[in-house]
Design a protein around this motif. Structure first.
Motif, mmCIF file in Angstrom:
data_model
loop_
_atom_site.group_PDB
_atom_site.id
_atom_site.type_symbol
_atom_site.label_atom_id
_atom_site.label_comp_id
_atom_site.label_asym_id
_atom_site.label_seq_id
_atom_site.Cartn_x
_atom_site.Cartn_y
_atom_site.Cartn_z
ATOM 1 N N THR A 85 1.020 -1.197 -0.109
ATOM 2 C CA THR A 85 0.078 -0.229 -0.122
ATOM 3 C C THR A 85 0.842 1.436 -0.019
ATOM 4 O OG1 THR A 85 -0.073 0.132 2.211
ATOM 5 C CG2 THR A 85 -1.864 -1.285 1.253
ATOM 6 N N GLN A 86 0.162 2.115 -0.261
ATOM 7 C CA GLN A 86 0.867 3.716 -0.331
ATOM 8 C C GLN A 86 0.384 4.283 0.880
ATOM 9 O OE1 GLN A 86 1.324 5.888 -4.128
ATOM 10 N NE2 GLN A 86 -0.211 4.142 -4.707
ATOM 11 N N VAL A 87 1.217 4.476 2.014
ATOM 12 C CA VAL A 87 0.512 5.050 3.335
ATOM 13 C C VAL A 87 0.978 6.230 3.741
ATOM 14 C CG1 VAL A 87 1.084 3.995 5.738
ATOM 15 C CG2 VAL A 87 1.266 2.528 3.876
ATOM 16 N N TRP A 88 -0.303 7.024 4.107
ATOM 17 C CA TRP A 88 -0.414 8.161 4.887
ATOM 18 C C TRP A 88 -0.605 8.025 6.296
ATOM 19 C CZ3 TRP A 88 -0.809 7.805 -0.156
ATOM 20 C CH2 TRP A 88 -0.170 8.565 -1.155
ATOM 21 N N TYR A 89 -0.067 8.740 7.026
ATOM 22 C CA TYR A 89 -0.394 8.844 8.542
ATOM 23 C C TYR A 89 -1.229 10.218 8.834
ATOM 24 C CZ TYR A 89 2.509 4.849 10.029
ATOM 25 O OH TYR A 89 3.007 3.554 10.176
ATOM 26 N N CYS A 98 3.883 11.014 2.495
ATOM 27 C CA CYS A 98 4.074 9.567 2.084
ATOM 28 C C CYS A 98 5.434 9.669 1.261
ATOM 29 C CB CYS A 98 3.048 9.021 1.469
ATOM 30 S SG CYS A 98 3.193 7.424 0.588
ATOM 31 N N PRO A 99 6.332 8.564 1.629
ATOM 32 C CA PRO A 99 7.459 8.500 0.927
ATOM 33 C C PRO A 99 7.471 8.119 -0.528
ATOM 34 C CG PRO A 99 7.797 7.444 2.959
ATOM 35 C CD PRO A 99 6.393 7.714 2.777
ATOM 36 N N ASP A 100 6.297 7.573 -0.960
ATOM 37 C CA ASP A 100 5.831 6.935 -2.305
ATOM 38 C C ASP A 100 5.094 7.936 -3.373
ATOM 39 O OD1 ASP A 100 7.334 4.868 -1.548
ATOM 40 O OD2 ASP A 100 5.680 3.608 -0.913
ATOM 41 N N ASP A 101 4.763 9.250 -2.416
ATOM 42 C CA ASP A 101 3.689 9.984 -3.400
ATOM 43 C C ASP A 101 4.318 10.517 -4.567
ATOM 44 O OD1 ASP A 101 5.541 11.933 -2.253
ATOM 45 O OD2 ASP A 101 3.968 12.827 -1.114
#
Length: 454
Positions: A85-89, A98-101
């Motif tokens: 998943t692409q994760v946001w907190y 998100c590091p992958d955004d």
């Protein structure tokens, strides 16, 4: 209610300063609506929770946007095995990047609602607070107005026409505070024509204490999600809730589906304090498919209500709704669901089912399914049941050498299986099976294998 209006009047400049013009433009409407509508129950709302009572405490609110002293490294992981998943907190009201955004397809936006509103003001202005400002059944306009009044940021996802994203977006919403605290959280999701995306929201709280033995603060999540599913688009939205007994959750989800779209909306309350979920789904075109489903597992003195409304406005649409509850100890639950088939919505195929297990005499469920039809040539059904574990099945399993507690767990797990089967992300489906089993065994399993790393 009045304390929130007074707070807004006193801090309006500060609230607007930390918002965006599109968000700020809706606040006068919100103030007037909250003043007019209030937060009281509607006359027909006989569920166990009450928004006015839930919001009556003197909660702290982070209007000055003080940064929460956390990083991704000292939070906890919330990974689903075999599911990338692409994760946001979202910590209280602070969205961590998100590091992958930067790997998203061209034209896709995922991240801060405030940033989205500033970068795409016309697009945001056409969608923000357009669904939540409607006075619709099963949703409380005053609750949406309060969120709109105080919201300064949140999470936004925009997927342009024709873009299909297989990798799910995961938003981990975490409440952290040592005092009574309310977080106003907002989610805006827009899918263009022929687009595809999946979103998983994990709602948690951290049990923070200044000193060992101190009582936990009361935490409240005030969450409003507006979801637009474009023509022939496909969208899945799953929310897993796990809160401690002192926490409260007020959630309102508004969905608008365009012609030919397909959407699955799932709500899973694994543990909760007091939770009140609203869902309003409008079928704004022909040949739409809607799946709305959820489960509640509650014990001790927990309270969980689900209020739903599916609005069939056009011909040849399908909707299936399924909710199941397992209540133990003195837990209370409520299900208030309605399907409306409007005049001219011929060819509608709509079904609603609510099934409930009360494991003790002190566990209670209030269930009322409703079906209102104003069109011919339709296939519709609705119903609700309340019961206990099947004594004959339990006896049969015990005669085969299965211990009583294990037999009870297996029966409860089997009861929930058809809800889990509706999840269209298979690794998430498998993970939820594991979490439900742990929950029924009395283990403190947390959603998506959360582990405290701090």
């Amino acid at each position: 209610m009045q304390q929130y209006l007074d707070l807004y009047n006193e801090c309006r400049d500060l609230i607007d300063k930390n918002g965006a013009p599109v968000l700020n433009a809706q606040r006068p409407w919100a103030a007037e609506t909250l003043k007019r509508e209030g937060l009281a129950k509607r006359a027909k709302d006989f569920t166990s929770t009450d928004a006015e009572t839930m919001l009556s405490s003197d909660y702290a609110i982070n209007l000055a946007r003080h940064e929460v002293p956390v990083t991704r490294a000292n939070l906890f992981t919330c990974s689903v095995p075999e599911l990338s998943t692409q994760v946001w907190y979202l910590v209280n009201e602070q969205l961590l990047p998100c590091p992958d955004d930067d790997r998203l397809p061209e034209g896709v936006f995922a991240g801060s609602l405030r940033e989205f509103a500033e970068k795409y003001p016309d697009l945001a202005g056409r969608h923000y607070n357009k669904l939540a400002s409607q006075d619709v059944p099963q949703c409380q306009l005053g609750v949406s107005a309060l969120n709109t009044l105080l919201c300064q940021d949140g999470f936004a996802l925009y997927v342009p026409d024709g873009v299909q994203i297989e990798k799910p977006f995961q938003l981990i919403s975490l409440l952290r505070s040592v005092e009574d605290f309310m977080a106003c959280q907002r989610i805006l999701i827009i899918l263009g024509e022929g687009a595809k995306a999946n979103v998983l929201v994990c709602d948690h709280d951290n049990e923070l204490r200044l000193h060992e033995g101190d009582p936990l603060g009361s935490l409240l999540s005030l969450q409003v999600a507006e979801i637009y599913v474009g023509r022939n688009a496909q969208f899945d939205y799953y929310c897993l809730e796990e809160h401690h007994d002192n926490s409260q959750r007020l959630s309102q989800i508004y969905v608008s589906q365009a012609e030919g779209s397909n959407a699955a909306i799932g709500q899973f309350s694994l543990t909760a304090g007091t939770t009140r979920n609203h869902a309003h789904i409008a079928l704004d075109g022909e040949h739409i498919d809607t799946q709305l489903f959820g489960m509640v597992i509650a014990d001790r003195k927990q309270k969980v209500d689900n209020l739903t409304f599916i609005d069939h406005r056009h011909p040849s649409c399908t909707s299936n709704e399924l909710f199941k509850y397992v209540l133990d100890d003195e837990a209370q639950g409520g299900f208030l669901g309605k399907i409306l088939v409007r005049e001219g919505a011929v060819g509608t195929d709509a079904h609603q089912t609510d099934r409930n297990l009360c494991l003790t005499p002190k566990a209670h469920i209030l269930a009322r399914p409703e079906l209102e039809i104003y069109a011919d040539d339709v296939k519709c059904s609705h119903g609700a049941t309340v019961g206990q574990l099947d004594a004959s099945a339990l006896f049969y399993m015990r005669t085969r050498g299965i211990p009583e507690e294990e037999a009870r767990m297996l029966l409860m797990f089997a009861f929930m299986s058809d809800v889990i089967d509706k999840i269209r992300i298979l690794p998430l489906q498998d993970r939820l099976r594991h979490l439900v089993e742990k929950r029924f065994r009395g283990e403190l399993g947390t959603a998506a294998s959360c582990q405290n790393c701090g």
